[in-house]
Scaffold this motif. Structure first.
Motif, PDB file in Angstrom:
ATOM      1  N   LEU A 176      -5.382   7.290 -13.672  1.00 31.26           N
ATOM      2  CA  LEU A 176      -5.196   5.847 -13.507  1.00 31.26           C
ATOM      3  C   LEU A 176      -6.506   5.109 -13.757  1.00 31.26           C
ATOM      4  O   LEU A 176      -6.517   3.968 -14.210  1.00 31.26           O
ATOM      5  N   LEU A 177      -7.609   5.803 -13.481  1.00 31.57           N
ATOM      6  CA  LEU A 177      -8.921   5.214 -13.711  1.00 31.57           C
ATOM      7  C   LEU A 177      -9.324   5.318 -15.181  1.00 31.57           C
ATOM      8  O   LEU A 177     -10.206   4.599 -15.639  1.00 31.57           O
ATOM      9  N   GLY A 178      -8.667   6.219 -15.915  1.00 32.83           N
ATOM     10  CA  GLY A 178      -8.897   6.302 -17.356  1.00 32.83           C
ATOM     11  C   GLY A 178     -10.057   7.180 -17.773  1.00 32.83           C
ATOM     12  O   GLY A 178     -10.713   6.927 -18.773  1.00 32.83           O
ATOM     13  N   PHE A 179     -10.321   8.240 -17.001  1.00 35.33           N
ATOM     14  CA  PHE A 179     -11.375   9.160 -17.413  1.00 35.33           C
ATOM     15  C   PHE A 179     -10.915   9.938 -18.652  1.00 35.33           C
ATOM     16  O   PHE A 179      -9.804  10.453 -18.681  1.00 35.33           O
ATOM     17  N   PRO A 180     -11.800  10.006 -19.681  1.00 32.97           N
ATOM     18  CA  PRO A 180     -11.379  10.536 -20.984  1.00 32.97           C
ATOM     19  C   PRO A 180     -10.814  11.954 -20.943  1.00 32.97           C
ATOM     20  O   PRO A 180      -9.940  12.279 -21.735  1.00 32.97           O
ATOM     21  N   LYS A 181     -11.299  12.799 -20.037  1.00 32.74           N
ATOM     22  CA  LYS A 181     -10.813  14.183 -20.106  1.00 32.74           C
ATOM     23  C   LYS A 181      -9.387  14.337 -19.553  1.00 32.74           C
ATOM     24  O   LYS A 181      -8.776  15.388 -19.696  1.00 32.74           O
ATOM     25  N   TYR A 182      -8.849  13.245 -18.977  1.00 31.79           N
ATOM     26  CA  TYR A 182      -7.469  13.268 -18.494  1.00 31.79           C
ATOM     27  C   TYR A 182      -6.595  12.655 -19.590  1.00 31.79           C
ATOM     28  O   TYR A 182      -6.559  11.448 -19.781  1.00 31.79           O
ATOM     29  N   ASP A 183      -5.946  13.536 -20.324  1.00 34.72           N
ATOM     30  CA  ASP A 183      -5.262  13.149 -21.557  1.00 34.72           C
ATOM     31  C   ASP A 183      -3.808  12.766 -21.259  1.00 34.72           C
ATOM     32  O   ASP A 183      -3.015  13.615 -20.856  1.00 34.72           O
ATOM     33  N   THR A 237     -12.241   3.093 -18.885  1.00 40.07           N
ATOM     34  CA  THR A 237     -12.447   2.917 -17.444  1.00 40.07           C
ATOM     35  C   THR A 237     -13.069   1.545 -17.155  1.00 40.07           C
ATOM     36  O   THR A 237     -12.615   0.830 -16.270  1.00 40.07           O
ATOM     37  N   THR A 238     -14.094   1.180 -17.927  1.00 39.02           N
ATOM     38  CA  THR A 238     -14.762  -0.111 -17.717  1.00 39.02           C
ATOM     39  C   THR A 238     -13.777  -1.263 -17.840  1.00 39.02           C
ATOM     40  O   THR A 238     -13.777  -2.185 -17.025  1.00 39.02           O
ATOM     41  N   GLU A 239     -12.924  -1.210 -18.862  1.00 37.02           N
ATOM     42  CA  GLU A 239     -11.935  -2.274 -19.060  1.00 37.02           C
ATOM     43  C   GLU A 239     -10.958  -2.346 -17.884  1.00 37.02           C
ATOM     44  O   GLU A 239     -10.592  -3.428 -17.432  1.00 37.02           O
ATOM     45  N   ARG A 240     -10.559  -1.189 -17.375  1.00 40.46           N
ATOM     46  CA  ARG A 240      -9.626  -1.166 -16.242  1.00 40.46           C
ATOM     47  C   ARG A 240     -10.281  -1.755 -14.994  1.00 40.46           C
ATOM     48  O   ARG A 240      -9.657  -2.491 -14.248  1.00 40.46           O
ATOM     49  N   THR A 276       0.850  -1.182   0.000  1.00 42.05           N
ATOM     50  CA  THR A 276       0.000   0.000   0.000  1.00 42.05           C
ATOM     51  C   THR A 276       0.892   1.240   0.000  1.00 42.05           C
ATOM     52  O   THR A 276       1.788   1.357   0.832  1.00 42.05           O
ATOM     53  N   HIS A 277       0.657   2.099  -0.963  1.00 41.63           N
ATOM     54  CA  HIS A 277       1.411   3.349  -1.034  1.00 41.63           C
ATOM     55  C   HIS A 277       0.504   4.525  -0.682  1.00 41.63           C
ATOM     56  O   HIS A 277      -0.704   4.445  -0.862  1.00 41.63           O
ATOM     57  N   VAL A 278       1.125   5.570  -0.181  1.00 40.91           N
ATOM     58  CA  VAL A 278       0.374   6.761   0.202  1.00 40.91           C
ATOM     59  C   VAL A 278       0.814   7.908  -0.681  1.00 40.91           C
ATOM     60  O   VAL A 278       2.006   8.047  -0.986  1.00 40.91           O
ATOM     61  N   LEU A 279      -0.158   8.707  -1.105  1.00 39.70           N
ATOM     62  CA  LEU A 279       0.156   9.890  -1.895  1.00 39.70           C
ATOM     63  C   LEU A 279      -0.275  11.115  -1.100  1.00 39.70           C
ATOM     64  O   LEU A 279      -1.460  11.282  -0.792  1.00 39.70           O
ATOM     65  N   LEU A 280       0.714  11.927  -0.725  1.00 44.63           N
ATOM     66  CA  LEU A 280       0.455  13.137   0.038  1.00 44.63           C
ATOM     67  C   LEU A 280       0.740  14.345  -0.854  1.00 44.63           C
ATOM     68  O   LEU A 280       1.402  14.202  -1.879  1.00 44.63           O
ATOM     69  N   GLY A 281       0.285  15.497  -0.418  1.00 45.20           N
ATOM     70  CA  GLY A 281       0.598  16.694  -1.192  1.00 45.20           C
ATOM     71  C   GLY A 281      -0.402  17.784  -0.935  1.00 45.20           C
ATOM     72  O   GLY A 281      -1.546  17.501  -0.571  1.00 45.20           O
ATOM     73  N   PRO A 282       0.030  19.055  -1.126  1.00 51.99           N
ATOM     74  CA  PRO A 282      -0.889  20.175  -0.875  1.00 51.99           C
ATOM     75  C   PRO A 282      -2.070  20.161  -1.839  1.00 51.99           C
ATOM     76  O   PRO A 282      -2.031  19.479  -2.867  1.00 51.99           O
ATOM     77  N   ASN A 283      -3.099  20.928  -1.504  1.00 48.76           N
ATOM     78  CA  ASN A 283      -4.255  21.071  -2.383  1.00 48.76           C
ATOM     79  C   ASN A 283      -3.819  21.595  -3.740  1.00 48.76           C
ATOM     80  O   ASN A 283      -2.990  22.496  -3.813  1.00 48.76           O
ATOM     81  N   GLY A 284      -4.348  21.023  -4.795  1.00 47.81           N
ATOM     82  CA  GLY A 284      -4.032  21.487  -6.140  1.00 47.81           C
ATOM     83  C   GLY A 284      -2.732  20.939  -6.699  1.00 47.81           C
ATOM     84  O   GLY A 284      -2.303  21.329  -7.786  1.00 47.81           O
ATOM     85  N   SER A 285      -2.091  20.008  -5.981  1.00 49.70           N
ATOM     86  CA  SER A 285      -0.806  19.486  -6.468  1.00 49.70           C
ATOM     87  C   SER A 285      -0.993  18.437  -7.560  1.00 49.70           C
ATOM     88  O   SER A 285      -0.027  18.078  -8.236  1.00 49.70           O
ATOM     89  N   GLY A 286      -2.220  17.918  -7.704  1.00 46.35           N
ATOM     90  CA  GLY A 286      -2.476  16.965  -8.793  1.00 46.35           C
ATOM     91  C   GLY A 286      -2.827  15.558  -8.345  1.00 46.35           C
ATOM     92  O   GLY A 286      -2.867  14.635  -9.160  1.00 46.35           O
ATOM     93  N   LYS A 287      -3.124  15.375  -7.059  1.00 48.13           N
ATOM     94  CA  LYS A 287      -3.430  14.040  -6.530  1.00 48.13           C
ATOM     95  C   LYS A 287      -4.659  13.430  -7.218  1.00 48.13           C
ATOM     96  O   LYS A 287      -4.616  12.297  -7.697  1.00 48.13           O
ATOM     97  N   SER A 288      -5.752  14.199  -7.247  1.00 49.50           N
ATOM     98  CA  SER A 288      -6.980  13.670  -7.875  1.00 49.50           C
ATOM     99  C   SER A 288      -6.779  13.478  -9.376  1.00 49.50           C
ATOM    100  O   SER A 288      -7.364  12.569  -9.969  1.00 49.50           O
ATOM    101  N   THR A 289      -5.957  14.317  -9.978  1.00 51.56           N
ATOM    102  CA  THR A 289      -5.676  14.167 -11.409  1.00 51.56           C
ATOM    103  C   THR A 289      -4.986  12.825 -11.673  1.00 51.56           C
ATOM    104  O   THR A 289      -5.333  12.120 -12.624  1.00 51.56           O
TER     105      THR A 289
END
Ligand code: ADP
Ligand code: MG
Ligand code: MG
Length: 250
Positions: A48-55, A73-76, A30-43
């Motif tokens: 990784l989930l493969g949402f189309p608007k994330y190019d 996303t479905t395939e993943r 299990t890995h942890v991802l830390l970082g300030p708001n807006g650093s890109g964590k949710s991006t």
């Protein structure tokens, strides 16, 4: 290696948000991802989930030895990636009951006793299961229903985006216990656990979930990686900026 992310760069609406991302997660880690708001964590989570608007403009994502960079996303999800969103959307017209049946691969009229038992353990009763997914759920109910869906789905790799945000401090430990169950942390030593990526802004939840490695994301790049306890200590003492310098010393 379960997940290998190499030299990943991601654009949203033509703007580069992530670059030079290298991240390797072994089976059972299990890995942890830390970082300030807006650093890109949710991006990173969405990419990784493969949402189309994330190019994905550079790099690759290998999962279980297979290149999934261009999969939907479905395939993943079918390949064993599960997620818990920070703010999952409500799905009008779809009952939680029916979603759980799909996720658990059930075709019966009634939800299986096994899933009903799990729901009861999570304090979600039969009436609750008849409601539209996330519609009017309280913050805690949303998180518990996400956990229940993951228990139905049994993915091999689970990403949690700030599961502790918006949760009362006295409930963080309970939530952490559920995350530990999902990741098989309660299994006997020697038995393989599931793998996870836990995104957290402040890291308080790490008092209750054990992690193998922590990464700090700053301005869309991994600024440092290390032992979670040491990295957290550095962040608490020096802030996110200072911790990057400290990381180099470990
Ligand atoms: P975090 O999860 O670490 O708080 P995010 O991944 O949400 O960070 O955001 C990273 C950066 O990407 C921020 O600068 C944010 O403004 C930008 N961003 C996120 N989503 C979008 C979007 N849909 N369109 C444009 N910029 C976005
Ligand atoms: Mg945020
Ligand atoms: Mg976020």
């Amino acid at each position: 290696m379960l997940l290998e992310i190499t030299d990943l760069a991601v654009e949203v609406n033509g703007k580069e948000i992530l670059s030079d991302i290298d991240l390797y997660i072994k089976e059972g880690e299990t890995h942890v991802l830390l970082g300030p708001n807006g650093s890109g964590k949710s991006t990173l989570f969405m990419s990784l989930l493969g949402f189309p608007k994330y190019d994905i403009t550079r790099g690759e994502i290998i999962f279980k030895g297979e290149d999934i960079t261009n999969l939907t996303t479905t395939e993943r999800v079918r390949k064993g990636i599960g997620v818990s969103f920070q703010n999952p959307p409500a799905i009008r017209g779809v009952k939680l009951n029916d979603l759980l049946k799909i996720e658990h691969g059930e075709s019966g009229e009634e939800l299986s006793p096994e899933m009903k038992d799990l729901a009861t353990k999570l304090k979600l009763d039969q009436r609750f299961l008849e409601r539209d997914v996330n519609l009017g759920f309280s913050g805690g109910e949303v998180k518990r229903s996400e956990i229940l869906q993951l228990l139905a789905q049994q993915p091999d790799f689970i990403m949690f985006d700030e599961p502790d945000s918006g949760v009362d401090i006295e409930n963080v430990e309970l939530l952490a216990e559920e995350i530990n169950t999902l990741l098989d942390k309660d299994k006997k030593p020697g038995m393989r656990q599931k793998s996870g990526l836990l995104i957290t802004h402040l890291g308080y939840i790490l008092n209750f979930v054990s992690a193998d490695t922590a990464h700090v994301l700053m301005d869309g790049k991994i600024a440092c990686s290390g032992n979670p306890t040491e990295v957290l200590e550095d962040i608490r003492k020096e802030g996110f900026k200072g911790c990057v310098e400290c990381c180099k010393l470990h």
